[in-house]
Every structure is written in structure tokens, then in C-alpha cells.
Design a protein around this motif. Structure first.
Motif, mmCIF file in Angstrom:
data_model
loop_
_atom_site.group_PDB
_atom_site.id
_atom_site.type_symbol
_atom_site.label_atom_id
_atom_site.label_comp_id
_atom_site.label_asym_id
_atom_site.label_seq_id
_atom_site.Cartn_x
_atom_site.Cartn_y
_atom_site.Cartn_z
ATOM 1 N N THR A 108 30.159 32.404 39.240
ATOM 2 C CA THR A 108 30.001 33.697 38.595
ATOM 3 C C THR A 108 30.634 34.764 39.497
ATOM 4 O O THR A 108 30.906 34.512 40.687
ATOM 5 C CB THR A 108 28.516 34.042 38.394
ATOM 6 N N ASP A 109 30.825 35.951 38.951
ATOM 7 C CA ASP A 109 31.345 37.051 39.758
ATOM 8 C C ASP A 109 30.438 37.317 40.963
ATOM 9 O O ASP A 109 30.928 37.547 42.071
ATOM 10 C CB ASP A 109 31.468 38.324 38.922
ATOM 11 N N GLU A 110 29.137 37.260 40.745
ATOM 12 C CA GLU A 110 28.193 37.519 41.837
ATOM 13 C C GLU A 110 28.307 36.449 42.919
ATOM 14 O O GLU A 110 28.201 36.749 44.114
ATOM 15 C CB GLU A 110 26.767 37.622 41.306
ATOM 16 N N GLU A 111 28.506 35.210 42.527
ATOM 17 C CA GLU A 111 28.669 34.120 43.503
ATOM 18 C C GLU A 111 29.971 34.271 44.280
ATOM 19 O O GLU A 111 30.032 33.968 45.480
ATOM 20 C CB GLU A 111 28.612 32.764 42.802
ATOM 21 N N ILE A 112 31.006 34.760 43.623
ATOM 22 C CA ILE A 112 32.278 35.003 44.314
ATOM 23 C C ILE A 112 32.100 36.110 45.353
ATOM 24 O O ILE A 112 32.575 35.996 46.484
ATOM 25 C CB ILE A 112 33.390 35.344 43.303
ATOM 26 N N ILE A 113 31.401 37.163 44.969
ATOM 27 C CA ILE A 113 31.127 38.248 45.925
ATOM 28 C C ILE A 113 30.302 37.720 47.091
ATOM 29 O O ILE A 113 30.596 38.010 48.252
ATOM 30 C CB ILE A 113 30.428 39.433 45.221
ATOM 31 N N ASP A 114 29.284 36.918 46.801
ATOM 32 C CA ASP A 114 28.475 36.321 47.866
ATOM 33 C C ASP A 114 29.338 35.498 48.817
ATOM 34 O O ASP A 114 29.144 35.543 50.038
ATOM 35 C CB ASP A 114 27.366 35.442 47.286
ATOM 36 N N ALA A 115 30.287 34.741 48.271
ATOM 37 C CA ALA A 115 31.181 33.924 49.106
ATOM 38 C C ALA A 115 31.989 34.805 50.050
ATOM 39 O O ALA A 115 32.168 34.469 51.231
ATOM 40 C CB ALA A 115 32.106 33.080 48.230
ATOM 41 N N MET A 116 32.472 35.960 49.558
ATOM 42 C CA MET A 116 33.246 36.868 50.411
ATOM 43 C C MET A 116 32.363 37.534 51.463
ATOM 44 O O MET A 116 32.814 37.741 52.595
ATOM 45 C CB MET A 116 33.953 37.926 49.564
ATOM 46 N N VAL A 117 31.120 37.851 51.109
ATOM 47 C CA VAL A 117 30.197 38.448 52.079
ATOM 48 C C VAL A 117 29.881 37.448 53.188
ATOM 49 O O VAL A 117 29.875 37.787 54.370
ATOM 50 C CB VAL A 117 28.909 38.940 51.379
ATOM 51 N N GLU A 118 29.661 36.195 52.806
ATOM 52 C CA GLU A 118 29.343 35.152 53.787
ATOM 53 C C GLU A 118 30.559 34.745 54.610
ATOM 54 O O GLU A 118 30.415 34.305 55.756
ATOM 55 C CB GLU A 118 28.786 33.929 53.068
ATOM 56 N N ASN A 119 31.750 34.879 54.027
ATOM 57 C CA ASN A 119 33.000 34.485 54.687
ATOM 58 C C ASN A 119 34.005 35.615 54.528
ATOM 59 O O ASN A 119 34.920 35.538 53.702
ATOM 60 C CB ASN A 119 33.560 33.209 54.047
ATOM 61 N N PRO A 120 33.869 36.699 55.308
ATOM 62 C CA PRO A 120 34.699 37.881 55.080
ATOM 63 C C PRO A 120 36.202 37.648 55.213
ATOM 64 O O PRO A 120 36.991 38.431 54.687
ATOM 65 C CB PRO A 120 34.182 38.894 56.095
ATOM 66 N N LYS A 121 36.609 36.556 55.871
ATOM 67 C CA LYS A 121 38.051 36.323 55.945
ATOM 68 C C LYS A 121 38.633 35.973 54.575
ATOM 69 O O LYS A 121 39.846 35.972 54.398
ATOM 70 C CB LYS A 121 38.393 35.251 56.979
ATOM 71 N N LEU A 122 37.766 35.730 53.594
ATOM 72 C CA LEU A 122 38.231 35.485 52.223
ATOM 73 C C LEU A 122 38.631 36.773 51.509
ATOM 74 O O LEU A 122 39.252 36.721 50.451
ATOM 75 C CB LEU A 122 37.147 34.775 51.407
ATOM 76 N N ILE A 123 38.279 37.925 52.064
ATOM 77 C CA ILE A 123 38.580 39.208 51.430
ATOM 78 C C ILE A 123 40.043 39.571 51.666
ATOM 79 O O ILE A 123 40.514 39.599 52.810
ATOM 80 C CB ILE A 123 37.667 40.319 51.978
ATOM 81 N N GLU A 124 40.741 39.869 50.583
ATOM 82 C CA GLU A 124 42.135 40.312 50.691
ATOM 83 C C GLU A 124 42.177 41.609 51.479
ATOM 84 O O GLU A 124 41.262 42.421 51.400
ATOM 85 C CB GLU A 124 42.723 40.517 49.295
ATOM 86 N N ARG A 125 43.240 41.800 52.218
ATOM 87 C CA ARG A 125 43.362 42.991 53.050
ATOM 88 C C ARG A 125 44.796 43.479 53.061
ATOM 89 O O ARG A 125 45.693 42.688 52.723
ATOM 90 C CB ARG A 125 42.904 42.689 54.467
ATOM 91 N N PRO A 126 44.961 44.702 53.478
ATOM 92 C CA PRO A 126 43.986 45.754 53.724
ATOM 93 C C PRO A 126 43.551 46.414 52.417
ATOM 94 O O PRO A 126 44.256 46.334 51.411
ATOM 95 C CB PRO A 126 44.766 46.747 54.583
ATOM 96 N N ILE A 127 42.403 47.043 52.447
ATOM 97 C CA ILE A 127 41.919 47.811 51.300
ATOM 98 C C ILE A 127 41.768 49.253 51.770
ATOM 99 O O ILE A 127 41.114 49.515 52.778
ATOM 100 C CB ILE A 127 40.557 47.300 50.802
ATOM 101 N N ALA A 128 42.405 50.161 51.039
ATOM 102 C CA ALA A 128 42.298 51.584 51.351
ATOM 103 C C ALA A 128 41.512 52.272 50.241
ATOM 104 O O ALA A 128 41.753 52.016 49.056
ATOM 105 C CB ALA A 128 43.678 52.211 51.494
ATOM 106 N N ILE A 129 40.582 53.136 50.644
ATOM 107 C CA ILE A 129 39.730 53.849 49.693
ATOM 108 C C ILE A 129 39.738 55.328 50.048
ATOM 109 O O ILE A 129 39.539 55.698 51.209
ATOM 110 C CB ILE A 129 38.280 53.334 49.738
#
Length: 113
Positions: free
Chosen positions: A74-95
Motif C-alpha cells: 500500500t502507499d502507507e507501507e511504501i512510506i514506511d519502507a522509506m522511513v525505515e530505509n531512508p536511502k530509498l528516498i529519491e534525492r535531492p528534494i527541494a521545498i
């Protein structure tokens, strides 16, 4: 002020930071590998980006291929995976304010200025 989710070991992230600095932008650097975002923070970033969580995942990372690739998440499980393994997050993100971009290519970070 621009918030930059940054990995100093990533050349694209370093280039995005440099571009923002050249523009004279005040930057809050978030070293997300050292201080991972919470589930809610990441959810907010994804909403600002206007994408689905899977679009923020670095699907070529070994961690993703080994533990998540063939699972129906699920979307929530995907987010959980990125929180647990932050290297899975695409970078850089500018806000900046209510606008966010993934700096791929790095010049995209200038779109929010």
C-alpha cells in the motif's frame, strides 16, 4: 527559505545545493540519512510533490530489490519502507512554501524559486 533533503555523498544533491547557493537562496539542509523524516513528514513531502509514494522510491537500490520489489504494498507501507530505509528516498528534494520538486536533473530545484 528553501528546505533541501540532501545527501552530501550524492553528486546530484551537491549540484542542487550549489545551484541554490548561487541564487542566493537561504537553505535549510536536511540530512535525511542521518535524521530520517517521520511517516507524517514524508507523507507531507509526497503531497507537496503531487506524486504517488512509489514515485519517490529509488527502486534500483539493493534494499528495495531484496525486500520490497515483488510485494504488493500500500502507499502507507511504501512510506514506511522509506522511513525505515531512508536511502530509498529519491534525492535531492527541494521545498519552498507549498512547492516541492525532486532535483533530477539538479536544475529542477530552480523551478521552485
Amino acid at each position: 527559505m528553501t528546505t533541501l533533503y540532501h545527501n552530501p555523498r550524492c553528486s546530484k544533491s551537491r549540484e542542487a545545493l550549489h545551484l541554490l547557493e548561487e541564487e542566493g537562496e537561504t537553505i535549510e539542509i536536511v540530512r535525511y540519512l542521518e535524521n530520517p523524516p517521520t511517516h507524517q513528514e514524508l507523507r507531507q513531502v509526497i503531497e507537496l510533490l503531487g506524486i504517488k509514494p512509489i514515485e519517490l522510491v529509488r527502486t534500483q537500490e539493493i534494499e528495495w530489490k531484496k525486500n520490497y520489489k515483488d510485494k504488493k504494498l500500500t502507499d502507507e507501507e511504501i512510506i514506511d519502507a522509506m522511513v525505515e530505509n531512508p536511502k530509498l528516498i529519491e534525492r535531492p528534494i527541494a521545498i519552498k512554501g507549498t512547492h516541492a520538486v525532486v532535483g533530477r536533473p539538479p536544475e529542477k530545484v530552480l523551478d521552485i524559486l
